[in-house]
Design a protein around this motif. Structure first.
Motif, PDB file in Angstrom:
ATOM      1  N   PRO A  23      39.696  37.819  49.879  1.00 24.87           N
ATOM      2  CA  PRO A  23      38.317  38.172  49.552  1.00 24.87           C
ATOM      3  C   PRO A  23      37.328  37.055  49.850  1.00 24.87           C
ATOM      4  CG  PRO A  23      39.396  37.379  47.609  1.00 24.87           C
ATOM      5  CD  PRO A  23      40.435  37.365  48.709  1.00 24.87           C
ATOM      6  N   ALA A  24      36.076  37.444  50.023  1.00 26.31           N
ATOM      7  CA  ALA A  24      34.992  36.470  50.061  1.00 26.31           C
ATOM      8  C   ALA A  24      34.793  35.976  48.629  1.00 26.31           C
ATOM      9  CB  ALA A  24      33.722  37.134  50.580  1.00 26.31           C
ATOM     10  N   ASP A  25      34.264  34.761  48.475  1.00 24.28           N
ATOM     11  CA  ASP A  25      34.095  34.174  47.144  1.00 24.28           C
ATOM     12  C   ASP A  25      33.285  35.051  46.208  1.00 24.28           C
ATOM     13  OD1 ASP A  25      35.603  31.985  47.841  1.00 24.28           O
ATOM     14  OD2 ASP A  25      33.870  30.780  48.430  1.00 24.28           O
ATOM     15  N   GLU A  26      32.216  35.643  46.696  1.00 24.60           N
ATOM     16  CA  GLU A  26      31.343  36.476  45.860  1.00 24.60           C
ATOM     17  C   GLU A  26      32.082  37.716  45.378  1.00 24.60           C
ATOM     18  OE1 GLU A  26      28.850  39.960  45.238  1.00 24.60           O
ATOM     19  OE2 GLU A  26      29.767  39.574  47.195  1.00 24.60           O
ATOM     20  N   LEU A  27      32.839  38.356  46.252  1.00 23.90           N
ATOM     21  CA  LEU A  27      33.601  39.538  45.884  1.00 23.90           C
ATOM     22  C   LEU A  27      34.708  39.174  44.903  1.00 23.90           C
ATOM     23  CD1 LEU A  27      34.133  42.558  46.223  1.00 23.90           C
ATOM     24  CD2 LEU A  27      35.556  42.000  48.203  1.00 23.90           C
ATOM     25  N   ALA A  28      35.354  38.051  45.116  1.00 22.61           N
ATOM     26  CA  ALA A  28      36.424  37.608  44.209  1.00 22.61           C
ATOM     27  C   ALA A  28      35.878  37.385  42.801  1.00 22.61           C
ATOM     28  CB  ALA A  28      37.075  36.335  44.738  1.00 22.61           C
ATOM     29  N   ALA A  29      34.710  36.769  42.692  1.00 20.26           N
ATOM     30  CA  ALA A  29      34.103  36.529  41.377  1.00 20.26           C
ATOM     31  C   ALA A  29      33.786  37.850  40.675  1.00 20.26           C
ATOM     32  CB  ALA A  29      32.846  35.687  41.531  1.00 20.26           C
ATOM     33  N   ARG A  30      33.255  38.808  41.406  1.00 16.55           N
ATOM     34  CA  ARG A  30      32.959  40.122  40.818  1.00 16.55           C
ATOM     35  C   ARG A  30      34.233  40.812  40.360  1.00 16.55           C
ATOM     36  NH1 ARG A  30      29.964  43.086  45.347  1.00 16.55           N
ATOM     37  NH2 ARG A  30      30.037  44.831  43.892  1.00 16.55           N
ATOM     38  N   CYS A  31      35.278  40.747  41.167  1.00 10.85           N
ATOM     39  CA  CYS A  31      36.541  41.404  40.815  1.00 10.85           C
ATOM     40  C   CYS A  31      37.188  40.757  39.594  1.00 10.85           C
ATOM     41  CB  CYS A  31      37.502  41.372  41.998  1.00 10.85           C
ATOM     42  SG  CYS A  31      37.020  42.521  43.305  1.00 10.85           S
ATOM     43  N   GLU A  45      45.087  35.997  43.784  1.00 12.20           N
ATOM     44  CA  GLU A  45      44.416  36.055  45.072  1.00 12.20           C
ATOM     45  C   GLU A  45      45.393  35.586  46.137  1.00 12.20           C
ATOM     46  OE1 GLU A  45      40.481  34.269  45.028  1.00 12.20           O
ATOM     47  OE2 GLU A  45      40.314  34.757  42.895  1.00 12.20           O
ATOM     48  N   SER A  46      45.339  36.236  47.303  1.00 10.36           N
ATOM     49  CA  SER A  46      46.274  35.916  48.372  1.00 10.36           C
ATOM     50  C   SER A  46      45.597  36.064  49.727  1.00 10.36           C
ATOM     51  CB  SER A  46      47.477  36.864  48.303  1.00 10.36           C
ATOM     52  OG  SER A  46      48.358  36.640  49.385  1.00 10.36           O
ATOM     53  N   ASP A  47      46.079  35.295  50.684  1.00  8.13           N
ATOM     54  CA  ASP A  47      45.646  35.518  52.063  1.00  8.13           C
ATOM     55  C   ASP A  47      46.687  36.418  52.725  1.00  8.13           C
ATOM     56  OD1 ASP A  47      47.837  33.881  52.542  1.00  8.13           O
ATOM     57  OD2 ASP A  47      46.657  32.173  53.196  1.00  8.13           O
ATOM     58  N   LEU A  48      46.414  36.842  53.942  1.00  7.87           N
ATOM     59  CA  LEU A  48      47.329  37.753  54.640  1.00  7.87           C
ATOM     60  C   LEU A  48      48.709  37.146  54.867  1.00  7.87           C
ATOM     61  CD1 LEU A  48      45.074  39.548  57.273  1.00  7.87           C
ATOM     62  CD2 LEU A  48      46.184  40.527  55.261  1.00  7.87           C
ATOM     63  N   ALA A  49      48.766  35.839  55.136  1.00  3.02           N
ATOM     64  CA  ALA A  49      50.048  35.197  55.431  1.00  3.02           C
ATOM     65  C   ALA A  49      51.014  35.279  54.250  1.00  3.02           C
ATOM     66  CB  ALA A  49      49.819  33.736  55.824  1.00  3.02           C
ATOM     67  N   ALA A  50      50.511  35.196  53.037  1.00  2.58           N
ATOM     68  CA  ALA A  50      51.365  35.200  51.847  1.00  2.58           C
ATOM     69  C   ALA A  50      51.419  36.556  51.147  1.00  2.58           C
ATOM     70  CB  ALA A  50      50.865  34.148  50.866  1.00  2.58           C
ATOM     71  N   LEU A  51      50.731  37.548  51.693  1.00  2.33           N
ATOM     72  CA  LEU A  51      50.590  38.834  51.014  1.00  2.33           C
ATOM     73  C   LEU A  51      51.917  39.469  50.625  1.00  2.33           C
ATOM     74  CD1 LEU A  51      49.097  41.341  50.022  1.00  2.33           C
ATOM     75  CD2 LEU A  51      49.010  42.121  52.401  1.00  2.33           C
ATOM     76  N   PRO A  66      39.306  43.979  50.910  1.00  2.00           N
ATOM     77  CA  PRO A  66      38.035  44.261  51.565  1.00  2.00           C
ATOM     78  C   PRO A  66      38.326  45.243  52.709  1.00  2.00           C
ATOM     79  CG  PRO A  66      38.283  41.915  51.200  1.00  2.00           C
ATOM     80  CD  PRO A  66      39.609  42.557  50.880  1.00  2.00           C
ATOM     81  N   GLU A  67      37.417  46.144  52.958  1.00  2.00           N
ATOM     82  CA  GLU A  67      37.633  47.227  53.920  1.00  2.00           C
ATOM     83  C   GLU A  67      38.048  46.730  55.307  1.00  2.00           C
ATOM     84  OE1 GLU A  67      35.282  51.288  54.223  1.00  2.00           O
ATOM     85  OE2 GLU A  67      34.181  49.645  55.183  1.00  2.00           O
ATOM     86  N   ASP A  68      37.438  45.647  55.784  1.00  2.00           N
ATOM     87  CA  ASP A  68      37.766  45.154  57.126  1.00  2.00           C
ATOM     88  C   ASP A  68      39.192  44.603  57.209  1.00  2.00           C
ATOM     89  OD1 ASP A  68      36.938  43.029  55.471  1.00  2.00           O
ATOM     90  OD2 ASP A  68      36.274  41.820  57.175  1.00  2.00           O
ATOM     91  N   ILE A  69      39.669  43.985  56.144  1.00  2.00           N
ATOM     92  CA  ILE A  69      41.044  43.479  56.133  1.00  2.00           C
ATOM     93  C   ILE A  69      42.024  44.646  56.070  1.00  2.00           C
ATOM     94  CG2 ILE A  69      42.747  42.167  54.801  1.00  2.00           C
ATOM     95  CD1 ILE A  69      40.492  40.212  54.100  1.00  2.00           C
ATOM     96  N   TYR A  70      41.738  45.641  55.240  1.00  2.00           N
ATOM     97  CA  TYR A  70      42.610  46.809  55.123  1.00  2.00           C
ATOM     98  C   TYR A  70      42.706  47.538  56.466  1.00  2.00           C
ATOM     99  CZ  TYR A  70      44.464  51.296  53.590  1.00  2.00           C
ATOM    100  OH  TYR A  70      45.228  52.434  53.463  1.00  2.00           O
TER     101      TYR A  70
END
Length: 137
Positions: A23-31, A45-51, A66-70
């Motif tokens: 996630p972007a920092d702003e989205l992560a804070a909201r979540c 929280e995870s990046d794609l490599a560790a997902l 986030p929609e673009d990652i999905y």
């Protein structure tokens, strides 16, 4: 201790968690705030490599993308969610907090239902009162 007891212990010790992917920092804070309100015990929280490793290890109830990652590999992400009995939630740009909360609540419920143990099968079935046919006279 029997094998069934071991499985029950694992289920009890798994915290109610959500995995937020890249996630972007702003989205992560909201979540984070929404997860607290939804009584989620752990937001990872995870990046794609560790997902995959993180999802299998933590067994979260929901995977938030986030929609673009999905969109990058939705088929694989859906397969991962099925494997760990989790729900997928996608978050498009500009999504409101109310929408995220509603999607998260629905996803948590869906995953918790998926993880319920199957009732023992029986050849007898209880029929609720409302579904009986009237008696013939």
């Amino acid at each position: 201790m029997t094998h069934g007891d071991d499985e029950a212990t694992k289920a009890v010790n798994t915290p109610r968690s959500v995995l937020l992917v890249g996630p972007a920092d702003e989205l992560a804070a909201r979540c984070r705030g929404m997860c607290l309100r939804a009584r989620v015990m752990l937001l990872v929280e995870s990046d794609l490599a560790a997902l995959t490793n993180t999802a299998v290890e933590r067994k979260p109830l929901a995977l938030l993308f986030p929609e673009d990652i999905y969109a990058f590999d939705s088929v694989e992400f859906d397969a991962l969610a099925r494997d760990i009995q989790a729900a997928v939630v996608t978050l498009e740009p500009g999504v409101t907090d109310e929408v995220i909360e509603a999607r998260l609540a629905e996803a948590l419920l869906r995953a918790e239902v998926l993880r319920q143990p199957e009732p023992p099968s029986s050849r007898y079935v209880l029929v609720p009162d409302g579904l009986r046919r009237p008696r013939r006279r």
